[in-house]
Design a protein around this motif. Structure first.
Motif, PDB file in Angstrom:
ATOM      1  N   UNK A   1       0.863  -1.170   0.000  1.00 49.89           N
ATOM      2  CA  UNK A   1       0.000   0.000   0.000  1.00 49.89           C
ATOM      3  C   UNK A   1       0.907   1.230   0.000  1.00 49.89           C
ATOM      4  N   UNK A   2       0.383   2.338  -0.538  1.00 48.14           N
ATOM      5  CA  UNK A   2       1.202   3.524  -0.795  1.00 48.14           C
ATOM      6  C   UNK A   2       0.630   4.718  -0.042  1.00 48.14           C
ATOM      7  N   UNK A   3       1.479   5.385   0.725  1.00 41.58           N
ATOM      8  CA  UNK A   3       1.077   6.580   1.471  1.00 41.58           C
ATOM      9  C   UNK A   3       2.016   7.721   1.084  1.00 41.58           C
ATOM     10  N   UNK A   4       1.478   8.668   0.313  1.00 39.63           N
ATOM     11  CA  UNK A   4       2.253   9.822  -0.141  1.00 39.63           C
ATOM     12  C   UNK A   4       1.985  11.022   0.767  1.00 39.63           C
TER      13      UNK A   4
ATOM     14  N   UNK B   1       7.888  19.203  -1.768  1.00 33.73           N
ATOM     15  CA  UNK B   1       8.605  17.996  -1.366  1.00 33.73           C
ATOM     16  C   UNK B   1       7.621  16.837  -1.357  1.00 33.73           C
ATOM     17  N   UNK B   2       8.013  15.750  -1.987  1.00 29.60           N
ATOM     18  CA  UNK B   2       7.152  14.569  -2.106  1.00 29.60           C
ATOM     19  C   UNK B   2       7.802  13.422  -1.340  1.00 29.60           C
ATOM     20  N   UNK B   3       7.038  12.822  -0.450  1.00 31.61           N
ATOM     21  CA  UNK B   3       7.542  11.677   0.326  1.00 31.61           C
ATOM     22  C   UNK B   3       6.615  10.490   0.138  1.00 31.61           C
ATOM     23  N   UNK B   4       7.209   9.323   0.073  1.00 30.42           N
ATOM     24  CA  UNK B   4       6.436   8.089  -0.086  1.00 30.42           C
ATOM     25  C   UNK B   4       6.880   7.065   0.940  1.00 30.42           C
ATOM     26  N   UNK B   5       5.894   6.463   1.623  1.00 25.88           N
ATOM     27  CA  UNK B   5       6.128   5.323   2.516  1.00 25.88           C
ATOM     28  C   UNK B   5       5.224   4.194   2.032  1.00 25.88           C
ATOM     29  N   UNK B   6       5.787   3.015   1.855  1.00 23.76           N
ATOM     30  CA  UNK B   6       4.991   1.851   1.456  1.00 23.76           C
ATOM     31  C   UNK B   6       4.975   0.846   2.599  1.00 23.76           C
ATOM     32  N   UNK B   7       3.920   0.035   2.613  1.00 23.69           N
ATOM     33  CA  UNK B   7       3.753  -0.948   3.689  1.00 23.69           C
ATOM     34  C   UNK B   7       3.351  -2.288   3.087  1.00 23.69           C
ATOM     35  N   UNK B   8       3.873  -3.354   3.672  1.00 25.50           N
ATOM     36  CA  UNK B   8       3.468  -4.703   3.259  1.00 25.50           C
ATOM     37  C   UNK B   8       2.441  -5.302   4.220  1.00 25.50           C
ATOM     38  N   UNK B   9       1.902  -4.461   5.105  1.00 25.23           N
ATOM     39  CA  UNK B   9       0.933  -4.931   6.083  1.00 25.23           C
ATOM     40  C   UNK B   9       1.559  -5.365   7.388  1.00 25.23           C
ATOM     41  N   UNK B  10       2.883  -5.541   7.381  1.00 23.95           N
ATOM     42  CA  UNK B  10       3.587  -5.923   8.597  1.00 23.95           C
ATOM     43  C   UNK B  10       4.640  -4.898   8.990  1.00 23.95           C
ATOM     44  N   UNK B  11       5.203  -4.249   8.000  1.00 24.21           N
ATOM     45  CA  UNK B  11       6.248  -3.266   8.260  1.00 24.21           C
ATOM     46  C   UNK B  11       6.158  -2.150   7.230  1.00 24.21           C
ATOM     47  N   UNK B  12       6.558  -0.959   7.661  1.00 25.76           N
ATOM     48  CA  UNK B  12       6.616   0.192   6.766  1.00 25.76           C
ATOM     49  C   UNK B  12       8.039   0.378   6.257  1.00 25.76           C
ATOM     50  N   UNK B  13       8.145   0.919   5.071  1.00 23.56           N
ATOM     51  CA  UNK B  13       9.452   1.244   4.515  1.00 23.56           C
ATOM     52  C   UNK B  13       9.989   2.527   5.148  1.00 23.56           C
ATOM     53  N   UNK B  14      11.246   2.762   4.939  1.00 22.75           N
ATOM     54  CA  UNK B  14      11.785   4.085   5.201  1.00 22.75           C
ATOM     55  C   UNK B  14      11.208   5.040   4.150  1.00 22.75           C
ATOM     56  N   UNK B  15      10.960   6.301   4.509  1.00 20.62           N
ATOM     57  CA  UNK B  15      10.405   7.218   3.511  1.00 20.62           C
ATOM     58  C   UNK B  15      11.410   7.518   2.405  1.00 20.62           C
ATOM     59  N   UNK B  16      10.916   7.618   1.187  1.00 15.59           N
ATOM     60  CA  UNK B  16      11.732   8.060   0.063  1.00 15.59           C
ATOM     61  C   UNK B  16      11.235   9.440  -0.343  1.00 15.59           C
ATOM     62  N   UNK B  17      12.159  10.368  -0.523  1.00 16.51           N
ATOM     63  CA  UNK B  17      11.813  11.767  -0.759  1.00 16.51           C
ATOM     64  C   UNK B  17      12.348  12.234  -2.098  1.00 16.51           C
ATOM     65  N   UNK B  18      11.537  13.011  -2.789  1.00 18.20           N
ATOM     66  CA  UNK B  18      11.965  13.624  -4.041  1.00 18.20           C
ATOM     67  C   UNK B  18      11.373  15.026  -4.120  1.00 18.20           C
TER      68      UNK B  18
END
Length: 384
Positions: A233-236, A264-281
């Motif tokens: 899942x994607x959270x911008x 500034x655009x940041x994205x965090x993705x999740x696999x339902x168990x853990x979230x990613x580190x944010x990626x920024x552009x």
């Protein structure tokens, strides 16, 4: 050597081999399994299994637990791979009965918390038939890996471990950097009194940039990934130049409208168990550069903003934009002998406008007096 000693030696060799055998992968679950020869009570086996780790050839780490058996195929695999475990009086597995449940068949569950949908009880089991002790744990008890209930304080000669991949966090990829232009532009006739020559006329016009114009921006998070192949899942988060929250879009490829500015655009993705580190552009939305406009980029409009049929845009020899109108198209039904002075009402307000008409001669609307006839039609300045 006596027959009994020989049998004991062979048994020892078999058990030692079982203890030393490495984990085996079952494609039906993608997990690895291992029969461990280690005399233990059930609750001890739970801790021992949970302490075990295994790393496969791809470097993926798997965490141990007492095996949970959720299908006939998985049960058959265990019976075939570990006959020393699947026998009468065999090894512990990860099933147990919750305290206070109805005896003998209620409240059974797995140490993993998975649904207890599949069962492989032996004939007459579970029966809670152990005298004073409560039979609240499961061990294998036949060559077909059938189950029997037994008190957790009883010893079994081993346990079966299921190694499950340690969930690895996903990796976000926000794409970018992004650059778009807010290009909501159009051409308006300058309000006032305009001279129209017979036939067709170049008239004073303004090119107008909407100060509230926005650019449609498409974000692309499709480069995000999960090393375990889990769905994401994607959270911008979109922030303006002052760090203020502008938008919280979702999905791998969201589209949003933004006015000119730096974001500034940041994205965090999740696999339902853990979230990613944010990626920024970064995202830059630019206002339209009037100097970069070409004739094909604009639309000629009449005094009320409606497109004028037959209007054409052209650049003069000095590079200035001119808009040519057919007077018959601009004012349908106008006869050739009608006076060529037309009054346009409705001033353009709230817009940033630039007069792009090149001053002409005395017959041309733009003769240094702003295209007017001396009655104040235009002053050579912006209509805004």
């Amino acid at each position: 050597m006596s027959r009994h000693l020989l049998a004991a030696a062979l048994t020892c060799c078999v058990l030692t081999a079982a203890a030393a055998a490495g984990p085996v992968r079952f494609e039906g679950t993608g997990n690895y399994y291992q029969a461990v020869y280690h005399r233990a009570r059930w609750y001890q086996a739970v801790g021992l299994a949970a302490s075990r780790r295994f790393t496969d050839d791809e470097g993926i780490e798997y965490i141990g637990r007492l095996v949970t058996i959720n299908s006939q195929a998985e049960s058959d695999f265990i019976a075939a791979q570990f006959p020393i475990a699947a026998r009468e009086g065999g090894y512990w597995i990860g099933g147990f009965q919750q305290a206070g449940s109805g005896e003998p068949g209620d409240g059974w569950c797995w140490v993993s918390g998975e649904p207890f949908d599949f069962t492989n009880w032996g004939p007459g089991e579970p029966n809670n038939n152990s005298g004073t002790a409560n039979e609240n744990c499961i061990h294998l008890n036949s060559a077909d890996a059938e189950w029997n209930d037994l008190p957790m304080v009883k010893y079994r000669s081993g346990y079966v471990v299921e190694y499950v991949a340690d969930n690895r966090p996903p990796v976000a990829d926000a794409g970018g950097p992004y650059a778009e232009t807010a290009d909501d532009v159009f051409v308006r006739v300058t309000p006032g009194v305009i001279n129209l020559r017979t036939g067709g006329s170049y008239i004073t016009a303004c090119i107008t940039v909407d100060p509230d114009a926005e650019a449609e921006v498409s974000l692309d998070g499709s480069g995000s990934s999960d090393p375990d192949g889990d769905d994401l899942t994607y959270a911008w988060t979109v922030l303006d130049g002052d760090g203020g929250l502008v938008a919280i879009p979702t999905g791998a490829n969201p589209t949003l409208s933004l006015g000119p500015g730096s974001y500034t655009v940041r994205l965090v993705v999740s696999d339902g168990q853990a979230d990613s580190e944010p990626d920024t552009t970064e995202l830059e939305v630019s206002a339209l550069d009037l100097a970069a406009i070409s004739p094909g980029d604009v639309t000629a409009c009449g005094p009320v903003g409606d497109p004028v049929p037959g209007a054409r845009c052209a650049l003069d020899e000095d590079g200035n934009l001119m808009v040519k109108f057919d007077r018959q198209a601009l004012i349908p039904g106008l006869e050739p002998d009608v006076a060529n002075v037309i009054t346009f009402g409705g001033a353009v307000t709230g817009q940033d406008t630039v007069d792009v008409m090149r001053p002409g001669n005395g017959d041309h609307p733009g003769n240094g007096n702003g295209g007017g006839n001396g009655n104040g039609g235009g002053n050579g300045k912006s209509a805004g």
